[in-house]
Design an enzyme around this catalytic site. Structure first.
Site, PDB file in Angstrom:
ATOM      1  N   GLY A   1      10.960  -4.480   6.571  1.00  0.00           N
ATOM      2  CA  GLY A   1       9.567  -4.432   6.095  1.00  0.00           C
ATOM      3  C   GLY A   1       9.424  -3.827   4.697  1.00  0.00           C
ATOM      4  O   GLY A   1       8.298  -3.686   4.200  1.00  0.00           O
TER       5      GLY A   1
ATOM      6  N   VAL B   1       0.850  -1.197   0.000  1.00  0.00           N
ATOM      7  CA  VAL B   1       0.000   0.000   0.000  1.00  0.00           C
ATOM      8  C   VAL B   1       0.887   1.248   0.000  1.00  0.00           C
ATOM      9  O   VAL B   1       0.659   2.193  -0.765  1.00  0.00           O
ATOM     10  CB  VAL B   1      -0.996  -0.015   1.187  1.00  0.00           C
ATOM     11  CG1 VAL B   1      -1.773   1.284   1.268  1.00  0.00           C
ATOM     12  CG2 VAL B   1      -1.935  -1.203   1.066  1.00  0.00           C
TER      13      VAL B   1
ATOM     14  N   ASP C   1      -5.824   1.678   6.729  1.00  0.00           N
ATOM     15  CA  ASP C   1      -6.681   0.593   7.200  1.00  0.00           C
ATOM     16  C   ASP C   1      -7.851   1.068   8.062  1.00  0.00           C
ATOM     17  O   ASP C   1      -8.629   0.243   8.543  1.00  0.00           O
ATOM     18  CB  ASP C   1      -5.844  -0.451   7.956  1.00  0.00           C
ATOM     19  CG  ASP C   1      -4.951   0.166   9.018  1.00  0.00           C
ATOM     20  OD1 ASP C   1      -4.609   1.362   8.878  1.00  0.00           O
ATOM     21  OD2 ASP C   1      -4.594  -0.530   9.985  1.00  0.00           O
TER      22      ASP C   1
HETATM   23  C1  LIG Z   1     -11.412   3.951   2.088  1.00  0.00           C
HETATM   24  C2  LIG Z   1     -10.118   3.702   1.313  1.00  0.00           C
HETATM   25  C3  LIG Z   1      -9.070   4.545   2.051  1.00  0.00           C
HETATM   26  C4  LIG Z   1      -7.798   4.796   1.293  1.00  0.00           C
HETATM   27  O1  LIG Z   1      -7.052   3.844   1.067  1.00  0.00           O
HETATM   28  O2  LIG Z   1      -7.554   5.941   0.936  1.00  0.00           O
HETATM   29  C5  LIG Z   1      -9.736   2.254   1.249  1.00  0.00           C
HETATM   30  C6  LIG Z   1      -9.819   1.383   2.306  1.00  0.00           C
HETATM   31  C7  LIG Z   1      -9.561  -0.001   2.313  1.00  0.00           C
HETATM   32  N1  LIG Z   1      -9.248  -0.743   1.202  1.00  0.00           N
HETATM   33  C8  LIG Z   1      -9.133  -2.055   1.554  1.00  0.00           C
HETATM   34  C9  LIG Z   1      -8.939  -3.127   0.673  1.00  0.00           C
HETATM   35  C10 LIG Z   1      -8.681  -3.060  -0.697  1.00  0.00           C
HETATM   36  N2  LIG Z   1      -8.295  -1.910  -1.374  1.00  0.00           N
HETATM   37  C11 LIG Z   1      -8.065  -2.203  -2.665  1.00  0.00           C
HETATM   38  C12 LIG Z   1      -7.594  -1.288  -3.653  1.00  0.00           C
HETATM   39  C13 LIG Z   1      -7.614   0.087  -3.569  1.00  0.00           C
HETATM   40  N3  LIG Z   1      -8.116   0.811  -2.517  1.00  0.00           N
HETATM   41  C14 LIG Z   1      -8.173   2.107  -2.807  1.00  0.00           C
HETATM   42  C15 LIG Z   1      -8.727   3.100  -2.022  1.00  0.00           C
HETATM   43  C16 LIG Z   1      -9.351   2.986  -0.794  1.00  0.00           C
HETATM   44  N4  LIG Z   1      -9.278   1.920   0.023  1.00  0.00           N
HETATM   45  C17 LIG Z   1     -10.161   4.088  -0.189  1.00  0.00           C
HETATM   46  C18 LIG Z   1     -11.595   4.049  -0.732  1.00  0.00           C
HETATM   47  C19 LIG Z   1     -11.654   4.201  -2.245  1.00  0.00           C
HETATM   48  C20 LIG Z   1     -12.999   3.884  -2.825  1.00  0.00           C
HETATM   49  O3  LIG Z   1     -13.909   3.433  -2.159  1.00  0.00           O
HETATM   50  O4  LIG Z   1     -13.191   4.136  -4.030  1.00  0.00           O
HETATM   51  C21 LIG Z   1      -7.698   2.334  -4.199  1.00  0.00           C
HETATM   52  C22 LIG Z   1      -8.897   2.710  -5.066  1.00  0.00           C
HETATM   53  C23 LIG Z   1      -6.684   3.484  -4.329  1.00  0.00           C
HETATM   54  C24 LIG Z   1      -5.379   3.292  -3.587  1.00  0.00           C
HETATM   55  O5  LIG Z   1      -5.325   2.648  -2.534  1.00  0.00           O
HETATM   56  O6  LIG Z   1      -4.403   3.841  -4.109  1.00  0.00           O
HETATM   57  C25 LIG Z   1      -7.051   0.973  -4.600  1.00  0.00           C
HETATM   58  C26 LIG Z   1      -7.269   0.545  -6.058  1.00  0.00           C
HETATM   59  C27 LIG Z   1      -6.239   1.239  -6.897  1.00  0.00           C
HETATM   60  C28 LIG Z   1      -6.313   0.952  -8.358  1.00  0.00           C
HETATM   61  O7  LIG Z   1      -6.732  -0.076  -8.792  1.00  0.00           O
HETATM   62  O8  LIG Z   1      -5.914   1.799  -9.133  1.00  0.00           O
HETATM   63  C29 LIG Z   1      -8.329  -3.578  -2.880  1.00  0.00           C
HETATM   64  C30 LIG Z   1      -8.249  -4.280  -4.228  1.00  0.00           C
HETATM   65  C31 LIG Z   1      -6.876  -4.763  -4.518  1.00  0.00           C
HETATM   66  O9  LIG Z   1      -5.969  -4.695  -3.643  1.00  0.00           O
HETATM   67  O10 LIG Z   1      -6.707  -5.264  -5.642  1.00  0.00           O
HETATM   68  C32 LIG Z   1      -8.708  -4.139  -1.646  1.00  0.00           C
HETATM   69  C33 LIG Z   1      -9.140  -5.588  -1.389  1.00  0.00           C
HETATM   70  C34 LIG Z   1     -10.628  -5.752  -1.779  1.00  0.00           C
HETATM   71  C35 LIG Z   1     -11.591  -5.147  -0.789  1.00  0.00           C
HETATM   72  O11 LIG Z   1     -11.377  -5.249   0.412  1.00  0.00           O
HETATM   73  O12 LIG Z   1     -12.608  -4.581  -1.256  1.00  0.00           O
HETATM   74  C36 LIG Z   1      -9.298  -2.159   2.968  1.00  0.00           C
HETATM   75  C37 LIG Z   1      -9.180  -3.449   3.769  1.00  0.00           C
HETATM   76  C38 LIG Z   1     -10.527  -4.084   3.987  1.00  0.00           C
HETATM   77  C39 LIG Z   1     -10.418  -5.303   4.883  1.00  0.00           C
HETATM   78  O13 LIG Z   1      -9.502  -5.395   5.713  1.00  0.00           O
HETATM   79  O14 LIG Z   1     -11.307  -6.152   4.773  1.00  0.00           O
HETATM   80  C40 LIG Z   1      -9.572  -0.865   3.420  1.00  0.00           C
HETATM   81  C41 LIG Z   1      -9.920  -0.451   4.830  1.00  0.00           C
HETATM   82  C42 LIG Z   1     -11.427  -0.642   5.054  1.00  0.00           C
HETATM   83  O15 LIG Z   1     -12.215  -0.650   4.118  1.00  0.00           O
HETATM   84  O16 LIG Z   1     -11.773  -0.758   6.249  1.00  0.00           O
HETATM   85  N1  LIG Z   2      -6.405   1.396   1.624  1.00  0.00           N
HETATM   86  C1  LIG Z   2      -6.112   0.409   0.835  1.00  0.00           C
HETATM   87  O1  LIG Z   2      -6.233   0.505  -0.352  1.00  0.00           O
HETATM   88  C2  LIG Z   2      -5.685  -0.883   1.427  1.00  0.00           C
HETATM   89  C3  LIG Z   2      -5.364  -0.931   2.763  1.00  0.00           C
HETATM   90  N2  LIG Z   2      -4.876  -2.073   3.294  1.00  0.00           N
HETATM   91  C4  LIG Z   2      -4.437  -1.970   4.691  1.00  0.00           C
HETATM   92  O2  LIG Z   2      -3.230  -1.144   4.690  1.00  0.00           O
HETATM   93  C5  LIG Z   2      -2.269  -1.633   5.623  1.00  0.00           C
HETATM   94  C6  LIG Z   2      -0.922  -1.850   4.954  1.00  0.00           C
HETATM   95  O3  LIG Z   2      -1.038  -2.858   3.981  1.00  0.00           O
HETATM   96  P1  LIG Z   2       0.232  -3.502   3.254  1.00  0.00           P
HETATM   97  O4  LIG Z   2       1.058  -2.439   2.650  1.00  0.00           O
HETATM   98  O5  LIG Z   2      -0.236  -4.614   2.430  1.00  0.00           O
HETATM   99  O6  LIG Z   2       0.990  -4.072   4.559  1.00  0.00           O
HETATM  100  P2  LIG Z   2       2.362  -4.811   4.756  1.00  0.00           P
HETATM  101  O7  LIG Z   2       2.178  -5.755   5.886  1.00  0.00           O
HETATM  102  O8  LIG Z   2       2.905  -5.305   3.480  1.00  0.00           O
HETATM  103  O9  LIG Z   2       3.326  -3.640   5.206  1.00  0.00           O
HETATM  104  C7  LIG Z   2       3.295  -3.055   6.460  1.00  0.00           C
HETATM  105  C8  LIG Z   2       4.464  -2.115   6.526  1.00  0.00           C
HETATM  106  O10 LIG Z   2       4.362  -1.309   7.660  1.00  0.00           O
HETATM  107  C9  LIG Z   2       5.663  -1.211   8.282  1.00  0.00           C
HETATM  108  N3  LIG Z   2       5.398  -0.870   9.674  1.00  0.00           N
HETATM  109  C10 LIG Z   2       4.681  -1.550  10.589  1.00  0.00           C
HETATM  110  N4  LIG Z   2       4.623  -0.856  11.741  1.00  0.00           N
HETATM  111  C11 LIG Z   2       5.315   0.282  11.550  1.00  0.00           C
HETATM  112  C12 LIG Z   2       5.611   1.409  12.365  1.00  0.00           C
HETATM  113  N5  LIG Z   2       5.155   1.530  13.622  1.00  0.00           N
HETATM  114  N6  LIG Z   2       6.348   2.422  11.837  1.00  0.00           N
HETATM  115  C13 LIG Z   2       6.811   2.342  10.562  1.00  0.00           C
HETATM  116  N7  LIG Z   2       6.548   1.286   9.761  1.00  0.00           N
HETATM  117  C14 LIG Z   2       5.826   0.283  10.248  1.00  0.00           C
HETATM  118  C15 LIG Z   2       6.296  -2.542   8.010  1.00  0.00           C
HETATM  119  O11 LIG Z   2       7.693  -2.448   8.095  1.00  0.00           O
HETATM  120  C16 LIG Z   2       5.832  -2.817   6.605  1.00  0.00           C
HETATM  121  O12 LIG Z   2       6.672  -2.162   5.683  1.00  0.00           O
HETATM  122  C17 LIG Z   2      -2.881  -2.889   6.225  1.00  0.00           C
HETATM  123  O13 LIG Z   2      -3.415  -2.541   7.476  1.00  0.00           O
HETATM  124  C18 LIG Z   2      -3.983  -3.290   5.258  1.00  0.00           C
HETATM  125  O14 LIG Z   2      -5.074  -3.894   5.917  1.00  0.00           O
HETATM  126  C19 LIG Z   2      -4.689  -3.160   2.521  1.00  0.00           C
HETATM  127  C20 LIG Z   2      -5.012  -3.174   1.185  1.00  0.00           C
HETATM  128  C21 LIG Z   2      -5.529  -2.013   0.542  1.00  0.00           C
END
Ligand SMILES: C[C@@]1(CC(=O)O)c2cc3[nH]c(cc4nc(cc5[nH]c(cc(n2)[C@H]1CCC(=O)O)[C@@](C)(CC(=O)O)[C@@H]5CCC(=O)O)C(CC(=O)O)=C4CCC(=O)O)c(CCC(=O)O)c3CC(=O)O
Ligand SMILES: NC(=O)C1=CN([C@@H]2O[C@H](COP(=O)(O)OP(=O)(O)OC[C@H]3O[C@@H](n4cnc5c(N)ncnc54)[C@H](O)[C@@H]3O)[C@@H](O)[C@H]2O)C=CC1
Length: 305
Positions: free
Chosen positions: A61, A38, A121
């Site tokens: 990490g 991420v 997250d």
């Molecule tokens: C709220 C938001 C906050 C933020 O990240 O800013 C957020 C939150 C969370 N995402 C989670 C999971 C996943 N995120 C992705 C992918 C993306 N997520 C992105 C944005 C956002 N993700 C924001 C809302 C955007 C919106 O709603 O439109 C994208 C669009 C942009 C980016 O991250 O750059 C990027 C696609 C980039 C691209 O394709 O270009 C996938 C798919 C994959 O990885 O292939 C999964 C797995 C599938 C799933 O879980 O649906 C979880 C963990 C849930 C859990 O633990 O169960 C949380 C936390 C939660 O929801 O609690």
């Molecule tokens: N918003 C989104 O689009 C998404 C969010 N997530 C959430 O985002 C989080 C990160 O996901 P990933 O990158 O896949 O995790 P990851 O497990 O691959 O990486 C975690 C990173 O955090 C670092 N880290 C942990 N504690 C730290 C601290 N106190 N200070 C500095 N570095 C620290 C580790 O060294 C590691 O590099 C997870 O909680 C996951 O659930 C996951 C997928 C999509």
């Protein structure tokens, strides 16, 4: 009590969305906590907006992409877990760590310092969300589902990107050049409304392909119409409107004729070499109206309808 009726003229307010903006973060200091997948995506997003980036994460990490950016000097790097002092002078903070407790703590510290923060997250602890982005030159399109379906945002973004006209980025680039030239010719603030009316006309009149093809000479020629608020017809339209256009029509018809002549000779050449039209233009889609494509390299004017 009666329900409020929607106004006929003014847009209704649909609550619950996000404010979608194009944040200018050039040379601002962005702190990214975490070095996993991420974090890697976040790093690309903010570097593309020319921010100064610092990554905090223990080296163990770092995924290879983040390690590569550190090695290349694309980001500053601190090899340890986050401490409060890391927030000194920071304009934006992004956390992407697998430790919800630490995330919450960082969020609170950012709030106390009024630093905008995204906690990957924990959506409720985000001042802003990221979205799925399409980038092509100066064009950026972001899709947000407001936290409902990030994967769907990804799929929607891909569909939008596929539906864009060919050469969109080049057209945008040329329009940018034309607007800057116009500002030099007509710099006065009072001319704002006239400048805007004229630019709207240009964009309405010329197709994306034609805008993409604009060269310096043609831009200057088009700009000559600004004083009288006229926009010469685009080459493709001139064919059908010659009579009404006078002097400009002659010029554009000549340009169009040279394109057509080029197309015919290239067509004959391609026939001999066994190429198909789509191989020249790279265009396979179905068009809703007859349209013309210019091939920059061979200067071929190909109509694919
Ligand atoms: C709220 C938001 C906050 C933020 O990240 O800013 C957020 C939150 C969370 N995402 C989670 C999971 C996943 N995120 C992705 C992918 C993306 N997520 C992105 C944005 C956002 N993700 C924001 C809302 C955007 C919106 O709603 O439109 C994208 C669009 C942009 C980016 O991250 O750059 C990027 C696609 C980039 C691209 O394709 O270009 C996938 C798919 C994959 O990885 O292939 C999964 C797995 C599938 C799933 O879980 O649906 C979880 C963990 C849930 C859990 O633990 O169960 C949380 C936390 C939660 O929801 O609690
Ligand atoms: N918003 C989104 O689009 C998404 C969010 N997530 C959430 O985002 C989080 C990160 O996901 P990933 O990158 O896949 O995790 P990851 O497990 O691959 O990486 C975690 C990173 O955090 C670092 N880290 C942990 N504690 C730290 C601290 N106190 N200070 C500095 N570095 C620290 C580790 O060294 C590691 O590099 C997870 O909680 C996951 O659930 C996951 C997928 C999509």
């Amino acid at each position: 009590m009666t329900e409020p009726q929607p106004h006929e003229e003014f847009p209704p307010i649909r609550k619950g969305g996000s404010l979608i903006l194009a944040w200018q973060i050039r040379n601002k200091k962005v702190l990214i906590v975490g070095g996993g997948n991420v974090a890697a995506g976040r790093i690309v997003n903010v570097l593309e907006a020319d921010a100064k980036v610092t990554v905090i994460s223990p080296r163990s990490g770092l995924i290879p992409e983040v390690a590569y950016r550190v090695e290349e000097g694309q980001v500053e790097y601190v090899d340890r877990t986050f401490i409060e002092d890391d927030l000194e002078g920071v304009d934006m903070c992004l956390t992407a760590i697998d430790d919800p407790e630490a995330s919450r703590e960082i969020y609170k510290l950012c709030k106390a310092r009024r630093i905008p923060v995204n906690v990957a997250d924990v959506p409720p602890e985000c001042d802003f969300y990221f979205g799925s982005q399409h980038r092509d030159g100066a064009l950026q399109i972001m899709v947000s589902t407001n936290g409902n379906g990030p994967k769907l945002a990804n799929l929607i973004r891909r569909r939008i990107a596929e539906a864009l006209p060919a050469r969109t980025a080049e057209a945008i680039d040329k329009v940018g050049q034309l607007r800057r030239k116009l500002r030099r010719r007509a710099p006065n603030i009072e001319e704002g409304p006239k400048r805007m009316r004229w630019m709207i006309k240009v964009c309405d009149e010329w197709s994306f392909d034609e805008l993409a093809e604009l060269d310096e000479e043609t831009m200057e020629k088009i700009l000559d119409g600004y004083a009288s608020e006229t926009v010469p017809s685009s080459p493709s339209r001139t064919f059908f409107k010659c009579g009404a256009l006078g002097r400009d029509a002659v010029w554009y018809t000549a340009v169009t004729a040279s394109f057509v002549a080029g197309a015919l000779s290239s067509f004959m050449w391609a026939r001999r070499r066994g190429y198909s039209t789509n191989e020249w233009t790279g265009f396979d889609g179905v068009l809703t109206r007859p349209h013309c494509y210019l091939n920059g390299e061979t200067n071929v004017y190909v109509c694919s309808d």
